[in-house]
Write an enzyme that holds these catalytic residues in place. Structure first.
Site, mmCIF file in Angstrom:
data_model
loop_
_atom_site.group_PDB
_atom_site.id
_atom_site.type_symbol
_atom_site.label_atom_id
_atom_site.label_comp_id
_atom_site.label_asym_id
_atom_site.label_seq_id
_atom_site.Cartn_x
_atom_site.Cartn_y
_atom_site.Cartn_z
ATOM 1 N N GLU A 1 -5.537 -49.385 2.691
ATOM 2 C CA GLU A 1 -6.745 -50.052 3.208
ATOM 3 C C GLU A 1 -7.989 -49.287 2.770
ATOM 4 O O GLU A 1 -9.021 -49.895 2.456
ATOM 5 C CB GLU A 1 -6.644 -50.184 4.737
ATOM 6 C CG GLU A 1 -5.645 -51.275 5.107
ATOM 7 C CD GLU A 1 -4.925 -51.077 6.422
ATOM 8 O OE1 GLU A 1 -5.323 -50.230 7.235
ATOM 9 O OE2 GLU A 1 -3.917 -51.797 6.635
ATOM 10 N N LYS B 1 -4.387 -47.485 13.187
ATOM 11 C CA LYS B 1 -5.519 -48.082 12.446
ATOM 12 C C LYS B 1 -6.750 -48.159 13.352
ATOM 13 O O LYS B 1 -6.921 -47.308 14.223
ATOM 14 C CB LYS B 1 -5.108 -49.437 11.843
ATOM 15 C CG LYS B 1 -3.816 -49.320 11.005
ATOM 16 C CD LYS B 1 -3.519 -50.501 10.144
ATOM 17 C CE LYS B 1 -2.227 -50.244 9.371
ATOM 18 N NZ LYS B 1 -1.902 -51.325 8.454
ATOM 19 N N GLU C 1 4.042 -47.432 0.720
ATOM 20 C CA GLU C 1 3.621 -48.623 1.458
ATOM 21 C C GLU C 1 3.185 -49.709 0.476
ATOM 22 O O GLU C 1 2.020 -49.728 0.035
ATOM 23 C CB GLU C 1 2.446 -48.282 2.388
ATOM 24 C CG GLU C 1 2.747 -47.201 3.395
ATOM 25 C CD GLU C 1 1.851 -47.306 4.625
ATOM 26 O OE1 GLU C 1 2.399 -47.528 5.716
ATOM 27 O OE2 GLU C 1 0.625 -47.206 4.494
ATOM 28 N N ASN D 1 0.697 -45.489 12.792
ATOM 29 C CA ASN D 1 -0.701 -45.594 12.367
ATOM 30 C C ASN D 1 -1.371 -46.692 13.187
ATOM 31 O O ASN D 1 -1.131 -47.876 12.957
ATOM 32 C CB ASN D 1 -0.744 -45.916 10.864
ATOM 33 C CG ASN D 1 -2.159 -46.117 10.356
ATOM 34 O OD1 ASN D 1 -3.134 -45.923 11.090
ATOM 35 N ND2 ASN D 1 -2.278 -46.516 9.098
ATOM 36 N N SER E 1 5.209 -53.606 7.580
ATOM 37 C CA SER E 1 5.910 -54.569 8.440
ATOM 38 C C SER E 1 7.239 -54.050 8.987
ATOM 39 O O SER E 1 8.194 -54.816 9.149
ATOM 40 C CB SER E 1 6.092 -55.914 7.726
ATOM 41 O OG SER E 1 4.820 -56.481 7.430
ATOM 42 N N GLY F 1 1.048 -55.427 7.137
ATOM 43 C CA GLY F 1 0.424 -56.376 8.055
ATOM 44 C C GLY F 1 0.743 -57.827 7.763
ATOM 45 O O GLY F 1 0.104 -58.729 8.294
ATOM 46 N N HIS G 1 -4.529 -44.102 2.407
ATOM 47 C CA HIS G 1 -3.981 -45.385 2.866
ATOM 48 C C HIS G 1 -4.534 -46.516 2.005
ATOM 49 O O HIS G 1 -5.697 -46.487 1.600
ATOM 50 C CB HIS G 1 -4.318 -45.614 4.344
ATOM 51 C CG HIS G 1 -3.531 -46.750 4.925
ATOM 52 N ND1 HIS G 1 -3.895 -48.062 4.743
ATOM 53 C CD2 HIS G 1 -2.374 -46.767 5.628
ATOM 54 C CE1 HIS G 1 -2.991 -48.840 5.329
ATOM 55 N NE2 HIS G 1 -2.062 -48.075 5.860
HETATM 56 P P1 13P Z 1 2.142 -52.677 9.366
HETATM 57 O O1 13P Z 1 3.315 -51.962 9.978
HETATM 58 O O2 13P Z 1 1.240 -53.302 10.409
HETATM 59 O O3 13P Z 1 2.543 -53.607 8.276
HETATM 60 O O4 13P Z 1 1.223 -51.537 8.678
HETATM 61 C C1 13P Z 1 1.831 -50.592 7.864
HETATM 62 C C2 13P Z 1 0.844 -49.544 7.540
HETATM 63 O O5 13P Z 1 -0.132 -49.770 6.855
HETATM 64 C C3 13P Z 1 1.060 -48.201 8.100
HETATM 65 O O6 13P Z 1 0.181 -47.275 7.557
#
Ligand code: 13P
Length: 248
Positions: free
Chosen positions: A97, A11, A165, A9, A211, A171, A95
């Protein structure tokens, strides 16, 4: 068996130059055959056509979102039928976010999953608890409610991958331990068994995100109910190739 699944992803990251560089790295990487590991990368909408055209054919692409229903007068949105028309096979929905920053509710995500599937897309559906929810002991209740809102809207799970997740791991560099991931994945599979069917529970891939790096992926991949990863930050780096190789 469930085919190992590794999603990247990206983002809201990337310039044209950076995207071309990432694709070049992916195209040159040594990876298992696509009948062993399924690889799906998810650039921002605007880069989907170029990534799809440059990427090695055994790697697939995913959008990071789509509109909840048929397109029309919805300024700024991209519909599932547009993605299907472009030949984009996958979409990430729900997601954390988007849930947290854009207020997407469980019901809205359930509607999106159902509509995207109806248009022939495959869906990576994200669930996960916040740190407060984990500390309050409500992790399973939260992810079950998120999954239930999807289960209420769909019948066919064959084109769905569930991404667990935990929000506190996204992150942050604070990866779930293999035991923490396994516990939630096993509970989710059990939830599917009880509330959908034993067949769906057995066949649905449940992947972990938060992560994930080259350094921690092998131990996570060794857990019986961890069927792959959804990788954020590390999917923009050459170490994504190592993560694709985590289960081999
Ligand atoms: P990170 O791997 O940067 O922690 O993000 C995970 C994520 O949100 C994948 O959709």
């Amino acid at each position: 068996g469930r085919k190992f699944f590794v999603g990247g992803n990206w983002k809201c990251n990337g310039t044209t130059d950076q995207v071309e560089k990432i694709v070049k790295t992916l195209n040159e990487g040594q990876v298992p055959p696509s009948d062993v590991v399924e690889v799906v990368v998810s650039p921002p909408y605007v880069f989907l056509p170029v990534v799809k055209s440059l990427l090695r054919p055994e790697f697939q692409v995913a959008a990071q979102n789509c509109w909840v229903k048929k397109g029309g007068a919805f300024t700024g949105e991209v519909s599932a039928e547009m993605l299907a028309n472009l030949g984009v096979p996958w979409v990430i929905l729900g997601h954390s976010e988007r849930r947290a920053l854009l207020g997407e509710s469980n019901e809205f995500v359930g509607d999106k999953v159902a509509y995207a599937l109806s248009q022939g897309l495959k869906v990576i559906a994200c669930v996960g608890e916040t740190l407060d929810q984990r500390e309050a002991g409500s992790t399973m209740e939260v992810v079950a409610a998120q999954t239930k809102a999807i289960a209420e809207k769909i019948n066919d799970w064959s084109n769905v991958v569930i991404a667990y997740e935990p929000v506190w791991a996204i992150g942050t560099g604070k990866v779930a331990t293999p035991a923490q991931a396994q516990e939630v994945h096993a509970s989710l599979r059990d939830w599917l068994k009880t509330n959908v069917s034993p067949e769906v529970a057995e066949s649905t891939r449940i992947i972990y995100g938060g992560s994930v790096t080259a350094a921690n992926c092998k131990e996570l991949a060794a857990q019986p109910d961890v069927d792959g990863f959804l990788v954020g930050g590390a999917s923009l780096k050459p170490e994504f190739i190592d993560i694709i190789n985590a289960a081999t």
